[in-house]
Design an enzyme around this catalytic site. Structure first.
Site, PDB file in Angstrom:
ATOM      1  N   LYS A   1     -17.550  -7.214   5.798  1.00 54.97           N
ATOM      2  CA  LYS A   1     -16.410  -8.050   6.209  1.00 54.97           C
ATOM      3  C   LYS A   1     -16.112  -7.455   7.768  1.00 54.97           C
ATOM      4  CE  LYS A   1     -13.197  -8.079   2.157  1.00 54.97           C
ATOM      5  NZ  LYS A   1     -12.125  -7.328   1.496  1.00 54.97           N
TER       6      LYS A   1
ATOM      7  N   ARG B   1      -0.986  -6.033  -7.941  1.00 54.63           N
ATOM      8  CA  ARG B   1       0.053  -6.913  -7.736  1.00 54.63           C
ATOM      9  C   ARG B   1       0.402  -7.908  -8.719  1.00 54.63           C
ATOM     10  NH1 ARG B   1      -2.912  -8.533  -2.231  1.00 54.63           N
ATOM     11  NH2 ARG B   1      -4.409  -8.701  -3.797  1.00 54.63           N
TER      12      ARG B   1
ATOM     13  N   SER C   1      -2.691  -7.641   2.845  1.00 51.35           N
ATOM     14  CA  SER C   1      -3.021  -7.704   4.224  1.00 51.35           C
ATOM     15  C   SER C   1      -3.615  -9.086   4.840  1.00 51.35           C
ATOM     16  CB  SER C   1      -4.445  -6.783   4.434  1.00 51.35           C
ATOM     17  OG  SER C   1      -3.717  -5.513   3.934  1.00 51.35           O
TER      18      SER C   1
ATOM     19  N   HIS D   1       0.859  -1.285   0.055  1.00 58.34           N
ATOM     20  CA  HIS D   1       0.095  -0.076  -0.036  1.00 58.34           C
ATOM     21  C   HIS D   1       0.754   1.555  -0.042  1.00 58.34           C
ATOM     22  CE1 HIS D   1      -2.895  -2.709   2.174  1.00 58.34           C
ATOM     23  NE2 HIS D   1      -3.464  -2.414   1.055  1.00 58.34           N
TER      24      HIS D   1
END
Length: 167
Positions: free
Chosen positions: A41, A90, A128, A17
């Site tokens: 979530k 990514r 994460s 990040h």
């Protein structure tokens, strides 16, 4: 003045990040990190803790600010009078979902532009979720987290384990 929004859950913020944030700060006059309040979530960190960690991690970037939002990102952008979204990629596997979201955002608000930024190779595997899994099992990955984030992460996981709370 060109402002861009970098949205995400940042649970917790990683060096991946930070790579995107640092590079974005060099491209735009202002970058708003928009921390999502996602009711679907259950995050490890509260929204307040995530904002605090991001503020600590980004204090060296005077043109970066941290806020929270809920609901549709395009509505948040409209309230901020911003039309640029930053999304980090990514791997190729990220692209399909991010591309679909970019098209949907454009459909909802035609003036929205999404800027895809590819993270540096050394963070391409990083998420994460993976960080939380490593620490949940007693591992360490300090060089993959901004300074101070590791201490918060260790304390948070220890408190969850002590209380036998699932996370």
């Amino acid at each position: 003045m060109k402002t861009a929004v970098y949205p995400g859950s940042f649970d917790p913020v990683t060096m991946g990040h930070m790579n995107i944030i640092e590079r974005s700060a060099g491209l735009f006059d202002e970058v708003i990190i928009a921390v999502l309040r996602n009711s679907s979530k259950i995050p490890l960190f509260t929204i307040e803790e995530r904002v605090k960690l991001l503020k600590i991690a980004t204090k060296k970037f005077p043109t970066v600010r941290v806020e929270t939002f809920s609901g549709l990102l395009v509505n948040y952008l409209e309230t901020k009078k911003v039309n640029i979204i930053i999304r980090g990629l990514r791997a190729v596997s990220d692209f399909e979902n991010e591309y679909s979201m970019a098209l949907m955002n454009k459909k909802l608000k035609h003036n929205i532009e999404t800027v895809f930024m590819i993270t540096e190779d050394k963070y391409a595997f990083l998420s994460s979720s993976k960080i939380k899994e490593i620490y949940r099992h007693g591992g360490r990955a300090k060089d993959l987290l901004p300074e101070n984030t590791e201490q918060f992460l260790i304390k948070k996981i220890e408190s969850k384990l002590e209380s036998r709370e699932k996370f």
